[in-house]
Design an enzyme around this catalytic site. Structure first.
Site, PDB file in Angstrom:
ATOM      1  N   LYS A  12       0.855  -1.191   0.000  1.00  0.00           N
ATOM      2  CA  LYS A  12       0.000   0.000   0.000  1.00  0.00           C
ATOM      3  C   LYS A  12       0.888   1.238   0.000  1.00  0.00           C
ATOM      4  O   LYS A  12       1.917   1.278   0.686  1.00  0.00           O
ATOM      5  CB  LYS A  12      -0.881  -0.046   1.254  1.00  0.00           C
ATOM      6  CG  LYS A  12      -1.932   1.037   1.361  1.00  0.00           C
ATOM      7  CD  LYS A  12      -2.824   0.785   2.579  1.00  0.00           C
ATOM      8  CE  LYS A  12      -3.931   1.793   2.752  1.00  0.00           C
ATOM      9  NZ  LYS A  12      -4.807   1.492   3.908  1.00  0.00           N
ATOM     10  N   SER A  53      -9.697   1.408   2.850  1.00  0.00           N
ATOM     11  CA  SER A  53      -8.845   2.211   2.012  1.00  0.00           C
ATOM     12  C   SER A  53      -7.766   1.426   1.266  1.00  0.00           C
ATOM     13  O   SER A  53      -7.206   1.950   0.304  1.00  0.00           O
ATOM     14  CB  SER A  53      -8.165   3.297   2.858  1.00  0.00           C
ATOM     15  OG  SER A  53      -7.321   2.713   3.835  1.00  0.00           O
ATOM     16  N   SER A  73      -9.768  -1.040   7.012  1.00  0.00           N
ATOM     17  CA  SER A  73      -9.201  -0.852   5.672  1.00  0.00           C
ATOM     18  C   SER A  73      -8.466  -2.042   5.072  1.00  0.00           C
ATOM     19  O   SER A  73      -8.100  -1.990   3.902  1.00  0.00           O
ATOM     20  CB  SER A  73      -8.259   0.341   5.666  1.00  0.00           C
ATOM     21  OG  SER A  73      -9.014   1.509   5.532  1.00  0.00           O
TER      22      SER A  73
HETATM   23  N1  GLN Z   1     -13.093   3.543   6.336  1.00  0.00           N
HETATM   24  C1  GLN Z   1     -12.491   3.984   7.562  1.00  0.00           C
HETATM   25  C2  GLN Z   1     -12.138   5.446   7.445  1.00  0.00           C
HETATM   26  O1  GLN Z   1     -12.472   6.011   6.488  1.00  0.00           O
HETATM   27  C3  GLN Z   1     -11.298   3.149   7.883  1.00  0.00           C
HETATM   28  C4  GLN Z   1     -10.086   3.536   7.159  1.00  0.00           C
HETATM   29  C5  GLN Z   1      -8.910   2.711   7.522  1.00  0.00           C
HETATM   30  O2  GLN Z   1      -9.020   1.657   8.147  1.00  0.00           O
HETATM   31  N2  GLN Z   1      -7.743   3.221   7.173  1.00  0.00           N
HETATM   32  O3  GLN Z   1     -11.551   6.025   8.296  1.00  0.00           O
END
Ligand code: GLN
Length: 489
Positions: free
Chosen positions: A82, A157, A181
């Protein structure tokens, strides 16, 4: 080597193929690079592909194997990272204009570990800007599509990392999970994704979003592959003060042992309002698989989890507002070319560098931390966070794992939720509590909707019970074939 056969191989099979000399690391890497050149245009999993350096790493592995040297456990296996994980000499953008041209001078701890394990680093994957989002649509630098349906998001994400494994562009990838994410995109893309216990994997070199929640973890096509990758990622690192000094079990070995007398907790609220019936029925069927294996199914209560989304968006945004203060165009990040004075330079740089969602989080966080409000918002959220953890501690006195849906729905369409941030936040309803409590969680393929979209089963366990979690996940995987399905496009 024909591409078809490679995409059908698991990480363990790739490892034995390399050891037996059925194919070389260069051949293997080349065939994945070929898959990238054929399919990446439709999927958009990557922000950077490092083809040349991947091939030279693979050639070095082959040469060392030839000379009889002892190699690392992931020798010659392609891995994608990532793009919020620092790689010395290779851009690390966080999918943000702010860091569009940032080349880190150092490797993240896990990159050092992967190199020591002789893995082949293939490239950097797309994400929601600074890992804020659930669909990868917040990326300022590219669009990623779900390999099962190119009109749909891969989740987020870590959408690029999930899509890369789903489309068989790499057998393994690494993501980060702050509120879901890794697990949510794994569920949307029909692959295995795991968030380890907070402290299990060093965050050194992971660009910080919410430091008390962020954790790095593996994606793979199967549970055993995830176990092999976690084994490399995990371990103590003095440079992250929250990294825990505990021995790392041989996950890849123990994963094959089924658990005797397994107790599986089920939370009735997980099947309440908001969940798609197609998801609920796949998860009920998954629980029946455990029952048929002799597991005891036990009802557990997590009464405070219903506050999880609210608590998470206060704590994560508060921490983000502090972590992102460093991007001012001076210490780090994009600097505006036109400004009137110093304060204006900061403001213009941040206005140009950050996207809407990042700005929304910063504003939310600054507000929650501001004088007169922090007791009502931030401190209150911390107290409820403790209650959420207490619920899990009580539940894990009676059960080994908790099983439920990873997400309330299968992958949604690109554009469907972007203008409705609250609805988007609700995609994390089942995953967020694990981050707030610091416990490990895994998503494994557990079905398909009538439209052919993957559905994920989430398993949670007590802190540092990754071994148990992986073994329980593998028990389910052994009985089912959802993880063997490959998207055709
Ligand atoms: N969807 C969650 C957010 O927008 C989690 C994101 C993540 O785990 N980095 O914060």
């Amino acid at each position: 080597m024909p591409e078809m056969s490679i995409s059908e191989l698991t990480t363990a099979e790739l490892q034995s193929g390399l050891q037996a000399g059925t194919f070389s690391a260069v051949e293997l890497t080349q065939s994945y690079l070929d898959a990238i050149s054929r399919r990446e245009e439709s999927v958009g999993a990557f922000l950077t592909v490092c083809g040349e350096s991947a091939l030279s790493q693979a050639a070095a592995v082959d040469a060392r194997r030839q000379s009889g040297e002892q190699l690392g456990t992931l020798a010659g296996i392609p891995v994608a990272l990532k793009d919020n994980i620092c790689t010395a000499g290779t851009k690390t953008t966080c999918a943000s204009r702010m860091l569009e041209n940032f080349v880190p001078p150092y490797d993240a701890h896990i990159v050092t570990r992967l190199k020591a394990a002789d893995a082949v680093l293939v490239g950097k994957t797309n994400l929601d800007e600074y890992a804020m989002g659930s669909s990868t649509e917040n990326s300022a630098l590219g669009k990623t599509r779900n390999p099962w349906d190119l009109q749909r998001t891969p989740g987020g994400s870590s959408g690029g990392s999930a899509a890369s494994v789903a489309a068989r562009l790499t057998p393994l990838s690494v993501g980060s999970d702050t509120g879901g994410s890794i697990r949510q995109p794994a569920s949307f893309c029909g692959v295995v994704g795991m968030k380890p216990t907070y402290g299990r994997v060093s965050r050194y070199g992971l660009v910080a979003f919410a430091s008390s929640l962020d954790q790095i973890g593996p994606f793979a096509t199967d549970v055993t592959g995830a176990a092999s990758l976690l084994e490399v990622l995990a371990g103590h690192d003095e440079r992250d003060s929250t990294s825990v000094n505990r021995p790392v079990p041989e996950y890849s070995r123990s994963v094959e042992q089924p658990l005797e007398g397994l107790r599986v907790g089920v939370v009735q609220e997980h099947f309440a309002e908001g969940i798609d019936e197609e998801v609920a029925s796949s998860i009920r069927a998954a629980i029946e698989v455990y029952r048929s294996l002799g597991a005891e199914i036990v009802d557990v209560a997590l009464p405070h989890s219903k506050y999880g989304v609210a608590v998470y968006y206060l704590i994560a945004s508060s921490e983000a507002s502090s972590n992102l203060a460093r991007y001012d165009g001076v210490h780090y990040g994009h600097r505006a070319s036109e400004f009137e004075n110093m304060v204006d330079m900061y403001a213009a740089s941040r206005a140009e560098g950050f996207g809407d969602e990042v700005k929304r989080r910063i504003m939310l966080g600054v507000y929650a931390l501001s004088e007169g409000y922090s007791d009502q918002y931030y401190l209150k959220a911390l107290k409820v966070r403790r209650l959420i953890r207490n619920d899990f501690d009580a539940a894990f006195k009676n059960v080994d794992v908790i099983a439920g849906p990873t997400c309330p729905t299968p992958a949604f369409k690109i554009g469907e939720l972007v203008d409705d941030p609250l609805q988007m936040y609700l995609a994390d309803v089942y995953t967020i509590s694990a981050n707030l409590a610091g416990i490990p969680g895994i998503s494994v393929p557990a079905g398909f909707s009538p439209a052919g979209l993957p559905i994920g089963l989430q398993l949670l366990a007590a802190p540092f019970e990754e071994e148990k979690l992986l073994r329980a996940a593998r028990m389910f995987e052994r009985e089912t074939d959802f993880h063997t399905k490959v998207p055709q496009f």
